[in-house]
Scaffold this motif. Structure first.
Motif, mmCIF file in Angstrom:
data_model
loop_
_atom_site.group_PDB
_atom_site.id
_atom_site.type_symbol
_atom_site.label_atom_id
_atom_site.label_comp_id
_atom_site.label_asym_id
_atom_site.label_seq_id
_atom_site.Cartn_x
_atom_site.Cartn_y
_atom_site.Cartn_z
ATOM 1 N N TYR A 277 1.274 6.082 -7.350
ATOM 2 C CA TYR A 277 0.073 6.574 -8.024
ATOM 3 C C TYR A 277 -0.047 8.089 -7.915
ATOM 4 O O TYR A 277 -0.314 8.767 -8.913
ATOM 5 N N TYR A 278 0.141 8.633 -6.722
ATOM 6 C CA TYR A 278 -0.064 10.063 -6.528
ATOM 7 C C TYR A 278 1.154 10.891 -6.937
ATOM 8 O O TYR A 278 1.018 12.003 -7.455
ATOM 9 N N ILE B 83 0.598 3.891 -3.109
ATOM 10 C CA ILE B 83 0.182 5.287 -2.927
ATOM 11 C C ILE B 83 1.249 6.241 -3.453
ATOM 12 O O ILE B 83 0.947 7.235 -4.130
ATOM 13 N N ILE C 216 -6.521 2.118 -7.516
ATOM 14 C CA ILE C 216 -5.228 1.598 -7.053
ATOM 15 C C ILE C 216 -5.322 0.113 -6.727
ATOM 16 O O ILE C 216 -4.520 -0.699 -7.213
ATOM 17 N N PHE C 217 -6.282 -0.263 -5.887
ATOM 18 C CA PHE C 217 -6.295 -1.611 -5.326
ATOM 19 C C PHE C 217 -7.146 -2.598 -6.112
ATOM 20 O O PHE C 217 -7.080 -3.800 -5.838
ATOM 21 N N LYS C 218 -7.940 -2.138 -7.080
ATOM 22 C CA LYS C 218 -8.720 -3.056 -7.899
ATOM 23 C C LYS C 218 -8.201 -3.171 -9.318
ATOM 24 O O LYS C 218 -8.405 -4.200 -9.961
ATOM 25 N N ARG D 87 -13.162 5.935 -7.855
ATOM 26 C CA ARG D 87 -12.365 6.538 -6.799
ATOM 27 C C ARG D 87 -10.906 6.095 -6.903
ATOM 28 O O ARG D 87 -10.610 5.027 -7.425
ATOM 29 N N ASP D 88 -10.021 6.908 -6.333
ATOM 30 C CA ASP D 88 -8.592 6.583 -6.395
ATOM 31 C C ASP D 88 -8.285 5.254 -5.705
ATOM 32 O O ASP D 88 -7.468 4.465 -6.194
ATOM 33 N N SER D 89 -8.913 5.020 -4.555
ATOM 34 C CA SER D 89 -8.664 3.765 -3.839
ATOM 35 C C SER D 89 -9.085 2.563 -4.673
ATOM 36 O O SER D 89 -8.406 1.521 -4.696
ATOM 37 N N SER D 90 -10.214 2.708 -5.383
ATOM 38 C CA SER D 90 -10.665 1.613 -6.238
ATOM 39 C C SER D 90 -9.719 1.409 -7.412
ATOM 40 O O SER D 90 -9.407 0.266 -7.778
ATOM 41 N N PRO E 212 0.810 -1.234 0.000
ATOM 42 C CA PRO E 212 0.000 0.000 0.000
ATOM 43 C C PRO E 212 0.837 1.274 0.000
ATOM 44 O O PRO E 212 0.492 2.247 -0.698
#
Length: 344
Positions: free
Chosen positions: A160-161, A157, A242-244, A237-240, A153
């Motif tokens: 990605y950012y 992060i 990144i992790f999906k 969303r960013d979390s989706s 993670p």
């Protein structure tokens, strides 16, 4: 009259392709392409599994690991305390003797009753090695698993950012990389103290940085792909994202690295135990057993250190064989026989 009809038809735009049969065929083509796309991931995994099955060395490593896991589980009964009572989960004991001290059989060389001999305090070395497999194997698996859960993670992060987020995380990684792996673990254990979970915490603190840097580099290339742009355009969303979408397509090198690092962590734990910074003295952990047998080597009692050392050697060798097999199977650059062997 004919001239008038031709004049009236002049300038009209005729659009073809809206025939119902043609549209139906086009929809079927799109559905087929989507099905083929969904099959591509399964096909790549199948090809990777096929390549892995062809690697005899990897299966030899799996056999050694399976045997060690079996011994670790059934070396001694496993009980769970519930409401003040011990409930046996695994009642079988393969270890021939207890790991407690017994001065009656002190310093016994290998014989029929004690195939690996005994220590100065009379502990049966074969039983210690069998029970110690629980500690060493669990330390390696748990420490690597937690390091992956922390490092992936953080690296995802950062990659990605980018910007100040990337700078902050990577500067922490650079600072930790400035210290040798084992030296930093020794410093952390010296602060935290000895113990099973304290050792794991120290190994996680020094181990997550490798996964963070590895996944960050992968995500820097993966995040520019078309499916990531499409997910952003659809408002995900960013979390989706990144992790999906991103992380699952960048995990192949992380899996390979984690597989290889299990052996490295077990070796580091054994080194810490040999230095007296592992588990409490007397614990049947392979490195701690070696630490207790340092004086025995000078006295000529070779069996005290040889058999625990061989256990470490065979485990690390087996992990490396499996790790090499996983790396070859998941290598995206592989062009032998099949194409498209990677997971991207």
């Amino acid at each position: 009259m004919a001239t008038r009809d031709k004049t009236s038809e002049r300038g009209r735009i005729q659009v073809t392709g809206f025939d119902a049969s043609i549209v139906t065929e086009r929809d079927e083509l799109v559905d087929w392409q989507a099905a083929e796309g969904s099959k591509s991931g399964t096909s790549r995994r199948a090809k990777a599994w096929y390549r892995f099955k062809q690697n005899r060395s990897a299966f030899l490593g799996i056999g050694i690991l399976a045997f060690m896991v079996f011994v670790a589980i059934f070396a001694r009964p496993i009980e769970v305390a519930v409401a003040g009572q011990s409930i046996p989960i695994q009642p079988i004991q393969l270890a021939p003797h207890s790991t407690d001290t017994s001065l009656i059989a002190s310093n016994t060389p290998p014989n029929a009753e004690h195939p690996f001999g005994t220590t100065q305090l009379g502990r049966d070395i074969l039983s210690q090695v069998m029970v110690g497999a629980r500690f060493s194997l669990s330390i390696g698996v748990i420490a690597v698993g937690l390091a992956v859960l922390v490092g992936v993670p953080m690296g995802a992060i950062a990659g990605y950012y980018g910007g100040w987020v990337d700078e902050a995380i990577m500067r922490v990684v650079d600072v930790l990389y400035a210290f040798p792996f084992l030296v930093l673990a020794i410093v952390i254990i010296a602060i935290l103290g000895q113990g099973f979970w304290k050792m794991i915490l120290a190994l996680v603190i020094v181990g997550w940085i490798g996964y963070a840097r590895l996944i960050r580099g992968e995500i820097l290339s993966v995040k520019e792909n078309e499916y990531v742009m499409a997910a952003k355009a659809l408002g995900a969303r960013d979390s989706s994202i990144i992790f999906k979408h991103i992380v699952p397509n960048a995990m192949a090198p992380v899996i390979v690295q984690a597989t290889l690092n299990v052996g490295t962590i077990v070796l580091a734990a054994a080194a810490l135990g040999f230095l007296g910074l592992g588990l409490q003295p007397g614990s049947p952990e392979w490195g701690t057993i070696l630490s207790g047998g340092r004086d025995a080597v000078i006295a000529g009692r070779w069996w005290v250190t040889v058999f625990p050392g061989l256990a470490i050697v065979f485990f690390v060798l087996a992990v490396n064989l499996v790790g090499d097999g996983v790396r070859d199977a998941m290598d995206p650059q592989d062009t032998g026989g099949d194409t498209g062997g990677g997971f991207r």
